[in-house]
Design a protein around this motif. Structure first.
Motif, PDB file in Angstrom:
ATOM      1  N   PRO A  63       0.798  -1.231   0.000  1.00 21.73           N
ATOM      2  CA  PRO A  63       0.000   0.000   0.000  1.00 21.73           C
ATOM      3  C   PRO A  63       0.836   1.289   0.000  1.00 21.73           C
ATOM      4  CG  PRO A  63      -0.825  -1.531   1.649  1.00 21.73           C
ATOM      5  CD  PRO A  63       0.354  -2.180   1.022  1.00 21.73           C
ATOM      6  N   VAL A  64       1.933   1.303   0.764  1.00 21.42           N
ATOM      7  CA  VAL A  64       2.691   2.557   0.848  1.00 21.42           C
ATOM      8  C   VAL A  64       3.380   2.910  -0.466  1.00 21.42           C
ATOM      9  CG1 VAL A  64       3.082   2.486   3.342  1.00 21.42           C
ATOM     10  CG2 VAL A  64       4.711   1.363   1.812  1.00 21.42           C
ATOM     11  N   ASP A  84      -6.449  -4.353  -7.164  1.00 16.82           N
ATOM     12  CA  ASP A  84      -7.012  -5.498  -6.430  1.00 16.82           C
ATOM     13  C   ASP A  84      -6.529  -5.396  -4.984  1.00 16.82           C
ATOM     14  OD1 ASP A  84      -8.251  -7.885  -5.774  1.00 16.82           O
ATOM     15  OD2 ASP A  84      -6.587  -9.131  -6.496  1.00 16.82           O
ATOM     16  N   THR A  85      -7.439  -5.492  -4.041  1.00 12.04           N
ATOM     17  CA  THR A  85      -7.095  -5.247  -2.636  1.00 12.04           C
ATOM     18  C   THR A  85      -7.389  -6.482  -1.785  1.00 12.04           C
ATOM     19  OG1 THR A  85      -9.295  -4.366  -2.156  1.00 12.04           O
ATOM     20  CG2 THR A  85      -7.626  -2.782  -2.878  1.00 12.04           C
ATOM     21  N   PRO A  86      -6.754  -6.558  -0.612  1.00  9.02           N
ATOM     22  CA  PRO A  86      -7.000  -7.728   0.258  1.00  9.02           C
ATOM     23  C   PRO A  86      -8.287  -7.558   1.059  1.00  9.02           C
ATOM     24  CG  PRO A  86      -5.346  -6.277   1.227  1.00  9.02           C
ATOM     25  CD  PRO A  86      -5.736  -5.656  -0.084  1.00  9.02           C
ATOM     26  N   PRO A  87      -8.811  -8.674   1.582  1.00  4.58           N
ATOM     27  CA  PRO A  87      -9.899  -8.548   2.550  1.00  4.58           C
ATOM     28  C   PRO A  87      -9.295  -8.047   3.865  1.00  4.58           C
ATOM     29  CG  PRO A  87      -9.199 -10.835   2.374  1.00  4.58           C
ATOM     30  CD  PRO A  87      -8.394 -10.065   1.362  1.00  4.58           C
ATOM     31  N   HIS A  88     -10.043  -7.406   4.684  1.00  2.00           N
ATOM     32  CA  HIS A  88      -9.609  -6.897   5.996  1.00  2.00           C
ATOM     33  C   HIS A  88      -8.378  -6.003   5.886  1.00  2.00           C
ATOM     34  CE1 HIS A  88     -11.913 -10.458   6.802  1.00  2.00           C
ATOM     35  NE2 HIS A  88     -10.948 -11.241   6.401  1.00  2.00           N
ATOM     36  N   ARG A  94      -7.822   1.634   2.056  1.00  2.00           N
ATOM     37  CA  ARG A  94      -7.862   3.103   2.178  1.00  2.00           C
ATOM     38  C   ARG A  94      -7.035   3.763   1.078  1.00  2.00           C
ATOM     39  NH1 ARG A  94      -7.186   3.066   7.651  1.00  2.00           N
ATOM     40  NH2 ARG A  94      -4.990   3.608   7.451  1.00  2.00           N
ATOM     41  N   GLU A  95      -5.840   3.240   0.864  1.00  2.00           N
ATOM     42  CA  GLU A  95      -4.969   3.823  -0.172  1.00  2.00           C
ATOM     43  C   GLU A  95      -5.583   3.628  -1.555  1.00  2.00           C
ATOM     44  OE1 GLU A  95      -2.124   5.651   0.213  1.00  2.00           O
ATOM     45  OE2 GLU A  95      -2.702   5.593   2.311  1.00  2.00           O
ATOM     46  N   ALA A  96      -6.182   2.456  -1.780  1.00  3.13           N
ATOM     47  CA  ALA A  96      -6.795   2.182  -3.089  1.00  3.13           C
ATOM     48  C   ALA A  96      -7.960   3.135  -3.332  1.00  3.13           C
ATOM     49  CB  ALA A  96      -7.265   0.725  -3.152  1.00  3.13           C
ATOM     50  N   VAL A  97      -8.784   3.319  -2.311  1.00  2.61           N
ATOM     51  CA  VAL A  97      -9.945   4.206  -2.439  1.00  2.61           C
ATOM     52  C   VAL A  97      -9.467   5.639  -2.711  1.00  2.61           C
ATOM     53  CG1 VAL A  97     -11.704   5.306  -0.965  1.00  2.61           C
ATOM     54  CG2 VAL A  97     -11.601   2.819  -1.153  1.00  2.61           C
TER      55      VAL A  97
END
Ligand SMILES: Nc1ncnc2c1ncn2[C@@H]1O[C@H](COP(=O)(O)OP(=O)(O)OP(=O)(O)O)[C@@H](O)[C@H]1O
Ligand SMILES: [Mg+2]
Length: 209
Positions: A63-64, A84-88, A94-97
């Motif tokens: 993410p960073v 594509d993001t992980p669950p939990h 947050r970074e993807a959004v």
């Protein structure tokens, strides 16, 4: 540079399947596309390895490093980015959004899945970006279930995408072979659903994207 984030706090809701299928659909439509895999499980990256040297490129990224990875993809001429993001994965989601122009939230129409949608609803609430729940793996002839689920989703303050994916073996058969449904079953319903979703997604992207 359109950036589409696929997020859902619930495991197994169909994030990776949607990410790989949308990015591949964009590539077939003539756009250089990539999947940025932010999930430490690296499922999209494994799919990319099985796929070999065909688009979309799959890039793994913590993410960073997201902004830097998007910058590099842009310089490399990438025209569509799917995250594509992980669950939990609070930080990753947050970074993807934050980086996204459009947020898609795949969700199965089951009580526990709808329950965990609350966390995702909170995540996107302050994003001020277009965000839509895409119902996934919907059983055939489940018209009433679809309507009831859509109502529950809207009660959480989320919009529902008019396109949904049915429960289709073609999705997991294709994924396991490093393919997409349009390659393994070009005339199948799964392939048609992905095309319909991609056409709709393009309409939702902000002008100039
Ligand atoms: N519409 C569908 N019909 C049938 N099977 C599906 C569908 N969508 C996804 N699947 C299957 O469900 C499983 C979970 O999908 P996927 O890995 O895309 O979910 P995910 O949200 O990325 O999971 P995780 O949270 O673990 O990253 C996979 O086996 C996939 O092939
Ligand atoms: Mg996944």
């Amino acid at each position: 540079m359109p950036t589409i984030a696929i997020v859902s706090q619930k495991g197994g809701s169909g994030k990776t399947t949607m990410a790989t299928h949308l990015a591949t659909c964009a590539a077939y439509a003539g756009s250089k596309s990539c999947v940025i895999d932010m999930d430490p499980q690296a499922t999209a990256a494994a799919w990319g390895d099985w796929r070999g040297d065909f688009l979309p490129e799959v890039i793994t990224c913590p993410p960073v490093r997201l902004i830097s990875a998007i910058g590099k993809a842009t310089r490399d001429g990438t025209e569509v980015i799917v995250l594509d993001t992980p669950p939990h994965g609070d930080l990753a989601s947050r970074e993807a959004v934050r980086a996204a122009d459009l947020i898609l939230i795949p969700t199965r129409a089951r009580a526990f899945d709808l329950h965990s949608l609350e966390a995702t609803a909170q995540l996107v609430a302050y994003a001020r970006k277009p965000a839509f729940v895409v119902l996934n793996a919907v059983p055939s002839r489940a018209t009433r279930m679809l309507a009831e689920t859509a109502e529950q989703v809207e009660n959480l303050g989320l919009a529902v995408c008019p396109i949904h994916f049915g429960e289709r073996a073609a999705f997991h058969k294709a994924s396991g072979a490093g393919e997409v449904a349009a390659e393994s079953e070009p005339e199948g319903k799964a392939a048609a659903e992905v095309s319909a979703l991609w056409a709709w997604v393009k309409e939702q992207l902000p002008p100039g994207k």
